[in-house]
Each structure stands twice: as structure tokens, then as C-alpha cells.
Design a protein around this motif. Structure first.
Motif, short mmCIF file in Angstrom:
data_model
loop_
_atom_site.label_atom_id
_atom_site.label_comp_id
_atom_site.label_asym_id
_atom_site.label_seq_id
_atom_site.Cartn_x
_atom_site.Cartn_y
_atom_site.Cartn_z
N LEU A 150 0.65 -1.16 -0.09
CA LEU A 150 0.07 -0.07 0.16
C LEU A 150 0.73 1.25 0.08
N GLU A 151 2.00 1.20 0.78
CA GLU A 151 2.95 2.53 0.58
C GLU A 151 3.41 2.53 -0.75
N ALA A 198 3.49 5.79 -5.56
CA ALA A 198 3.38 5.83 -7.18
C ALA A 198 2.23 6.95 -7.55
N LYS A 199 1.19 6.91 -6.87
CA LYS A 199 0.19 8.13 -6.83
C LYS A 199 0.79 9.20 -6.70
N ALA A 200 1.46 9.29 -5.82
CA ALA A 200 1.86 10.92 -5.13
C ALA A 200 2.72 11.21 -6.31
N ALA A 201 3.35 10.43 -7.06
CA ALA A 201 4.52 10.99 -7.91
C ALA A 201 3.52 11.33 -9.16
N ARG A 243 2.30 12.49 4.56
CA ARG A 243 1.98 13.47 3.62
C ARG A 243 2.01 12.89 2.23
N ILE A 244 2.91 11.63 2.30
CA ILE A 244 2.82 10.96 0.89
C ILE A 244 1.41 10.37 0.64
N ARG A 245 0.84 9.91 1.69
CA ARG A 245 -0.49 9.31 1.71
C ARG A 245 -1.35 10.42 1.27
N GLU A 246 -1.23 11.63 1.98
CA GLU A 246 -2.20 12.78 1.46
C GLU A 246 -2.29 13.01 0.13
N HIS A 282 -7.54 7.64 -0.85
CA HIS A 282 -8.26 7.58 0.45
C HIS A 282 -8.26 5.93 0.93
N THR A 283 -8.74 5.24 0.20
CA THR A 283 -8.76 3.70 0.81
C THR A 283 -7.62 3.30 1.15
N ALA A 284 -6.60 3.49 0.47
CA ALA A 284 -5.13 2.81 0.95
C ALA A 284 -4.67 3.73 2.25
#
Length: 219
Positions: free
Chosen positions: A87-88, A93-96, A136-139, A144-146
Motif C-alpha cells: 500500500l505504501e 506511485a500515486k503521489a508521483a 504527507r505521501i499518503r495525503e 483515500h482507501t489505502a
């Protein structure tokens, strides 16, 4: 869900914080009457809060013994970290693909502060920055689910994470891992960001057994 304590804070948040900060330790009994008095909340509100925390994996109910803080075994901590690895990596990847220039500068600043913390031997400061970076990377990822699953897993694993943070030499090992994640996200390289995040969690998994053998007390 919970009695509002101190104006607007639910009792479930107070009990959760006491567990996450180590004030309530693994296997400690959680007596409804004591919690009701401690947090100025009704027994019904405390009972509901304990049920919610049981669903979060922070509390367990023991037959004829009531509730207690759930202790996470090393084997489970490793399993949690394996799920986090996937998940991280996804969030990195999404954050990038989504990061803005302002957010890129923010991650760069966190990386610089992490360097300074390692150079000065500020282990607790580094640990706080570590948590801030992952949050912050998650945000930034917008996944949101991950992010919600990761926050719950982080809470369940907090004691093992603390031991890991206090493990001698760990910041020196994890700093370049974190900087690699930051660098990949900042240049919008989703594949490299995911690979760096997974490599970091593999390092966590390798170190957990050794860190678990060392006693650690919150500061």
C-alpha cells in the motif's frame, strides 16, 4: 463516537491516543469505571469507545476479564509491514503522478530536516519526521482507501514501530531509503517511487525481529 471531553474531543480519541503514545501498554486492562472517571465520560460512551477500538484492532475483549490493550506479536507485525509494503508503494506511485510544485518543496524540506536530525543524533525528532513524511505521501497520493487502511495498520503496529525507531543505527539506514522515495516522487517517476517505498518496507521487515529483541520504553 464518544462523550465529548474537554469541549469537543470524543473519548474514543482520548483512549486511542493513550494507547498510541504508550501510556496504556500492551495487555493492560481497560476498566470501564476507571476510564469513565479518567476521561469524564459516561460508562455507555466508554463502552462504545472500547467497541470501536476493538474493531480498529487496538483493543481486545477477553472472556470474563473485560477489555485490554491488544498486544501485537512479532509475526503479526511482520505481516502488517508486508501489507504496508504494497500500500505504501501504491501511495508513493500515486503521489508521483499528482504532486504539485509546492508539495514537492515541502517533501524536499522534510528530507533536509531528516538529514539534520540524523546528523545531530535527534532520534525522536527523526521519528516524528518519518511519520510526517509517510503521512504527507499518503495525503498527496489522493488514495483515500489505502491511506485509511495504512493509518489503521500504523496504529496497530505502533509499539513495534517505536522499537524500530529506537534501534541503534536505524536512522542512518532508513535516511537514504526515505530520500530515494522523496526524489522519485519529486521527479514524477511513479515506478521508481513505488520501488523505493517497497525497498524501504523490505528493510523494515528485515530489521523488525532484531529490534523486537531489544526493550524499548517511550520517552
Amino acid at each position: 463516537m464518544g462523550e465529548e471531553n474537554g469541549g469537543d474531543r470524543p473519548v474514543v480519541a482520548d483512549i486511542r491516543e493513550a494507547i498510541l503514545t504508550g501510556e496504556f501498554v500492551p495487555n493492560q486492562r481497560l476498566v470501564e469505571a476507571d476510564l469513565s472517571e479518567r476521561f469524564a465520560a459516561s460508562r455507555a460512551r466508554v463502552r462504545a469507545a472500547l467497541l470501536e477500538l476493538t474493531n480498529e484492532g487496538l483493543v481486545e475483549r477477553v472472556q470474563n476479564r473485560g477489555a485490554r490493550v491488544r498486544a501485537v506479536r512479532l509475526e503479526e507485525a511482520i505481516e502488517i509491514s508486508e501489507v504496508r509494503m504494497v500500500l505504501e508503494g501504491l501511495c508513493a506511485a500515486k503521489a508521483a503522478t499528482r504532486i504539485t510544485e509546492a508539495e514537492s518543496e515541502e517533501l524536499e524540506e522534510i528530507g533536509e530536516k531528516m538529514r539534520e536530525a540524523v546528523a545531530s543524533g535527534d532520534v525522536l525528532g527523526y521519528s516524528r519526521l518519518n511519520e510526517r513524511l509517510h503521512r504527507r505521501i499518503r495525503e498527496i497520493s489522493g488514495q483515500h482507501t489505502a491511506a485509511n487502511v495504512l493509518e489503521r495498520l500504523r496504529a496497530q503496529n505502533v509499539r513495534h514501530q517505536f522499537r524500530l525507531a529506537m534501534h541503534p543505527g536505524r536512522p542512518t539506514v532508513s535516511l537514504p531509503e526515505h530520500l530515494a522515495i522523496i526524489d522519485a516522487i519529486r521527479v514524477h517517476d511513479a515506478e521508481a517511487a513505488e520501488a523505493a517505498a517497497r525497498a524501504h518496507l523490505r528493510s523494515v521487515i528485515r530489521t523488525l525481529p532484531e529490534a523486537a529483541r531489544r526493550p524499548a520504553e517511550p520517552s
